[in-house]
Design a protein around this motif. Structure first.
Motif, mmCIF file in Angstrom:
data_model
loop_
_atom_site.group_PDB
_atom_site.id
_atom_site.type_symbol
_atom_site.label_atom_id
_atom_site.label_comp_id
_atom_site.label_asym_id
_atom_site.label_seq_id
_atom_site.Cartn_x
_atom_site.Cartn_y
_atom_site.Cartn_z
ATOM 1 N N ALA A 1 0.688 -1.032 0.294
ATOM 2 C CA ALA A 1 0.030 0.172 -0.044
ATOM 3 C C ALA A 1 1.491 1.154 0.256
ATOM 4 N N GLY A 2 1.593 1.266 0.568
ATOM 5 C CA GLY A 2 3.000 2.562 0.887
ATOM 6 C C GLY A 2 3.414 3.096 -0.500
ATOM 7 N N ALA A 3 3.719 1.621 -0.972
ATOM 8 C CA ALA A 3 4.573 2.038 -2.410
ATOM 9 C C ALA A 3 3.661 2.299 -3.714
ATOM 10 N N GLY A 4 2.392 1.144 -3.346
ATOM 11 C CA GLY A 4 1.449 1.931 -4.145
ATOM 12 C C GLY A 4 1.128 3.387 -4.261
ATOM 13 N N ILE A 5 0.761 4.234 -2.863
ATOM 14 C CA ILE A 5 0.488 5.812 -3.342
ATOM 15 C C ILE A 5 1.713 6.159 -3.082
ATOM 16 N N SER A 6 3.266 6.430 -2.647
ATOM 17 C CA SER A 6 4.237 6.815 -3.233
ATOM 18 C C SER A 6 4.311 7.231 -4.911
ATOM 19 N N ALA A 7 3.951 5.968 -5.551
ATOM 20 C CA ALA A 7 4.273 5.209 -6.687
ATOM 21 C C ALA A 7 3.463 6.592 -7.388
ATOM 22 N N MET A 8 2.038 6.259 -6.698
ATOM 23 C CA MET A 8 0.970 7.539 -7.864
ATOM 24 C C MET A 8 1.429 8.923 -6.931
ATOM 25 N N ARG A 9 1.618 9.189 -5.839
ATOM 26 C CA ARG A 9 1.844 10.830 -5.170
ATOM 27 C C ARG A 9 3.440 11.037 -6.244
ATOM 28 N N SER A 10 3.952 10.865 -7.063
ATOM 29 C CA SER A 10 4.882 10.549 -7.604
ATOM 30 C C SER A 10 4.860 10.846 -9.117
ATOM 31 N N GLY A 11 4.248 9.973 -9.310
ATOM 32 C CA GLY A 11 3.571 10.375 -10.748
ATOM 33 C C GLY A 11 3.125 11.641 -11.126
#
Length: 294
Positions: free
Chosen positions: A276-286
């Motif tokens: 979950a943390g990785a997915g949220i970080s990836a989306m925010r970075s994008g």
């Protein structure tokens, strides 16, 4: 009109969160219907989904979605991907706890990030790449230390995630020239016809009264999730929606505990949090990268 629904006053974020909950409930019903042949499960789901899509289209004053769409070959491929995505995940629930299967399948958003780079040639931020690696590590944490291993259930959940990525890519290609309700109806119609063909050969196993109720609940939950999801996406930001998607991990763990006394182990909890943390970080970075390119 669909805008006259009583849900109209709720914020789009709450609607999206409710759609995720409905999806988790659908998965719980699918696990409850584990004794029913998968083709029968998907047939009932497809029939209910097709009916609801037609009802929604007519209520909104839209043209009937029951038609042969443009690019029927690609639409048929999309329908087959819908069948594969749902079937593999539902089958994984017959071998794994609900929370574990859901967490493994949630690697899909991270796979989408990689697909955007290697298939669609989109720019990949270094933080997104690091997030994908962290999410993969979270998945391994679930399937290894907990004693599950890469058994059939884990492979089915992973297959569902990969098929989902292909489904999103095909849907994106179709999106520009196809009406959403027609695409949704045709995809479910393909699933229904495919399952009907399988059952014509395999035969029909009469469900019990409880199984019928479970299948009906599954179909209704799927329809409600699709309806709320479509309505919510009219106003919620994609990055925020992606963040809310990960709340399904909480609902899966809760429903698994309530109905099957499945208590997630430390590896499932830690792996889910990492994914979950990785997915949220990836989306925010994008999202930050896209804003910087404007």
């Amino acid at each position: 009109m669909i805008s006259h629904f009583s849900i109209g006053r709720l914020s789009h974020s709450w609607l999206y969160a409710a759609s995720v909950l409905a999806m988790a409930v659908m998965d719980a019903f699918a696990k409850g219907a584990s004794a029913v042949p998968i083709a029968q499960t998907l047939l009932v789901r497809g029939l209910i989904a097709c009916t609801v899509i037609v009802f929604v289209a007519r209520s909104a004053g839209m043209e009937s979605p029951i038609r042969i769409p443009a690019r029927p070959g690609l639409q048929t491929l999309r329908g087959l991907l819908v069948a594969g995505t749902v079937a593999t995940f539902f089958l994984s629930l017959r071998h794994l706890p609900l929370a574990d299967a859901t967490a493994i399948a949630m690697i899909a958003p991270l796979l989408l990030v990689l697909a955007g780079r290697f298939v669609l040639k989109e720019r990949l931020h270094p933080l997104q790449l690091a997030a994908c690696a962290a999410g993969f590590a979270g998945m391994l944490l679930i399937v290894r230390p907990g004693g599950i291993g890469l058994g059939l259930g884990a492979w089915l959940a992973l297959a569902s995630a990969v098929l989902y990525v292909a489904l999103v890519l095909v849907t994106r290609v179709l999106g520009a020239n196809s009406q959403a309700t027609t695409t949704a109806w045709y995809g479910n119609a393909v699933v229904t016809l495919l399952c009907a063909a399988v059952l014509a050969v395999q035969g029909w196993t009469p469900p019990t009264a409880l199984q019928w109720a479970t299948l009906a609940g599954l179909g209704v939950a799927a329809a409600v999730s699709n309806l709320l999801h479509t309505q919510a996406l009219r106003g919620v930001e994609v990055a925020h929606a992606g963040t809310l998607d990960y709340t399904v991990l909480v609902w899966a763990a809760l429903l698994g505990w309530l109905f099957w006394s499945e208590v997630p182990g430390w590896s499932t909890i830690a792996g889910s949090m990492l994914i979950a943390g990785a997915g949220i970080s990836a989306m925010r970075s994008g999202a930050r990268g896209a804003a910087g390119r404007r």
